[in-house]
Design an enzyme around this catalytic site. Structure first.
Site, PDB file in Angstrom:
ATOM      1  N   ARG A  52      37.228  24.977  33.526  1.00  0.00           N
ATOM      2  CA  ARG A  52      38.173  26.054  34.367  1.00  0.00           C
ATOM      3  C   ARG A  52      39.978  24.867  34.337  1.00  0.00           C
ATOM      4  O   ARG A  52      40.701  26.370  35.791  1.00  0.00           O
ATOM      5  CB  ARG A  52      37.502  26.036  35.368  1.00  0.00           C
ATOM      6  N   THR A  69      41.456  42.821  45.401  1.00  0.00           N
ATOM      7  CA  THR A  69      40.259  44.001  46.200  1.00  0.00           C
ATOM      8  C   THR A  69      38.901  43.361  45.190  1.00  0.00           C
ATOM      9  O   THR A  69      38.831  43.561  44.885  1.00  0.00           O
ATOM     10  CB  THR A  69      40.633  45.526  44.988  1.00  0.00           C
ATOM     11  N   HIS A  70      38.393  43.720  46.481  1.00  0.00           N
ATOM     12  CA  HIS A  70      36.558  43.439  45.885  1.00  0.00           C
ATOM     13  C   HIS A  70      35.791  44.975  46.595  1.00  0.00           C
ATOM     14  O   HIS A  70      36.173  45.348  47.794  1.00  0.00           O
ATOM     15  CB  HIS A  70      35.936  42.234  46.862  1.00  0.00           C
ATOM     16  N   ALA A 123      41.237  29.503  47.638  1.00  0.00           N
ATOM     17  CA  ALA A 123      40.399  28.529  46.348  1.00  0.00           C
ATOM     18  C   ALA A 123      38.680  29.438  46.747  1.00  0.00           C
ATOM     19  O   ALA A 123      37.552  29.061  45.946  1.00  0.00           O
ATOM     20  CB  ALA A 123      39.930  27.356  46.977  1.00  0.00           C
TER      21      ALA A 123
HETATM   22  C1  GRF Z   1      37.222  47.664  41.141  1.00  0.00           C
HETATM   23  O1  GRF Z   1      35.297  47.321  41.386  1.00  0.00           O
HETATM   24  C2  GRF Z   1      37.418  45.727  41.816  1.00  0.00           C
HETATM   25  O2  GRF Z   1      36.704  45.436  42.819  1.00  0.00           O
HETATM   26  C3  GRF Z   1      35.661  45.024  40.741  1.00  0.00           C
HETATM   27  O3  GRF Z   1      36.051  45.298  39.697  1.00  0.00           O
HETATM   28  C4  GRF Z   1      36.506  46.896  40.026  1.00  0.00           C
HETATM   29  C5  GRF Z   1      37.327  47.131  39.086  1.00  0.00           C
HETATM   30  O4  GRF Z   1      37.484  47.936  38.127  1.00  0.00           O
HETATM   31  N1  GRF Z   1      35.820  43.851  40.868  1.00  0.00           N
HETATM   32  P1  GRF Z   1      38.577  48.545  37.080  1.00  0.00           P
HETATM   33  O5  GRF Z   1      38.818  47.352  35.509  1.00  0.00           O
HETATM   34  O6  GRF Z   1      39.523  48.202  37.338  1.00  0.00           O
HETATM   35  O7  GRF Z   1      38.408  50.037  36.655  1.00  0.00           O
END
Ligand code: GRF
Length: 185
Positions: free
Chosen positions: A60, A103-104, A137
């Site tokens: 990593r 983004t989550h 992190a």
């Molecule tokens: C999103 O929901 C993001 O939050 C998650 O994976 C998805 C990505 O979608 N970690 P895409 O590959 O941009 O269509």
């Protein structure tokens, strides 16, 4: 204008939304062969395939150093992870403090981790959503910049719910990135 890099691993619909917004994407890094990397190449965005390995042999720290070297070589100011599935070593966040966004697909701090949509569904929650935050992190932590709620509907599957959440991510994330790019420029 500050230079934006987007990190991808998947289908790339969020990357597509950033390009369409339009955001000037200066670099895409992919950690595996994926449709998102094809989208970037089709849009003539410089695209670097930094293919990772899986299993115990994955180094990593070394992988993170390679990512940082590419970012520096391209003079990147801001990173947006968009469905990037490799957890980077702490060195990444020291190298770009407060300059890495993520983004989550949940309303953090609820449902951290790789199965946020499945976990929300299994919990019986009636509302979930997405969170745009500064990445640190510590996985799926770091200051929250924006959130949008998404209702869980009767009969939702992980896929149908994730698609509705992604529609919100595609709306919200480019806006937040645009704001930060302007602030950095
Ligand atoms: C999103 O929901 C993001 O939050 C998650 O994976 C998805 C990505 O979608 N970690 P895409 O590959 O941009 O269509």
């Amino acid at each position: 204008m500050a230079k934006l890099a987007v990190f991808v691993s998947g289908t790339g619909s969020i990357l597509e939304a950033m390009i369409a917004y339009p955001l000037q994407v200066g670099l895409v890094i992919a950690d595996r062969e994926c449709p998102a990397a094809d989208i970037a190449r089709r849009a003539s965005i410089p695209t670097v395939d930094l293919e990772r390995t899986f299993g115990t042999g994955f180094d990593r720290e070394r992988y993170t150093d390679a990512v940082l070297a590419v970012l520096r070589e391209h003079g990147v100011d801001l990173v947006a992870m968009a469905g990037f599935m490799t957890v980077l070593a702490p060195g990444m966040f020291k190298g770009y403090p407060d300059r890495i966004l993520n983004t989550h697909p949940s309303l953090l701090p609820e449902f951290k981790g790789a199965h946020a949509v499945r976990d929300a569904l299994a919990s019986g929650a009636k509302i979930t959503g997405c969170t745009i935050h500064v990445a640190t992190a510590r996985l799926d932590e770091g200051p929250i910049l924006a959130q949008a709620e998404v209702p869980v509907l009767d009969g939702d599957t992980e896929r149908s719910l994730h698609e509705r959440i992604k529609a919100e991510e595609r709306r919200l994330y480019p806006e937040v990135v645009a704001r930060l790019l302007t602030a950095l420029s």
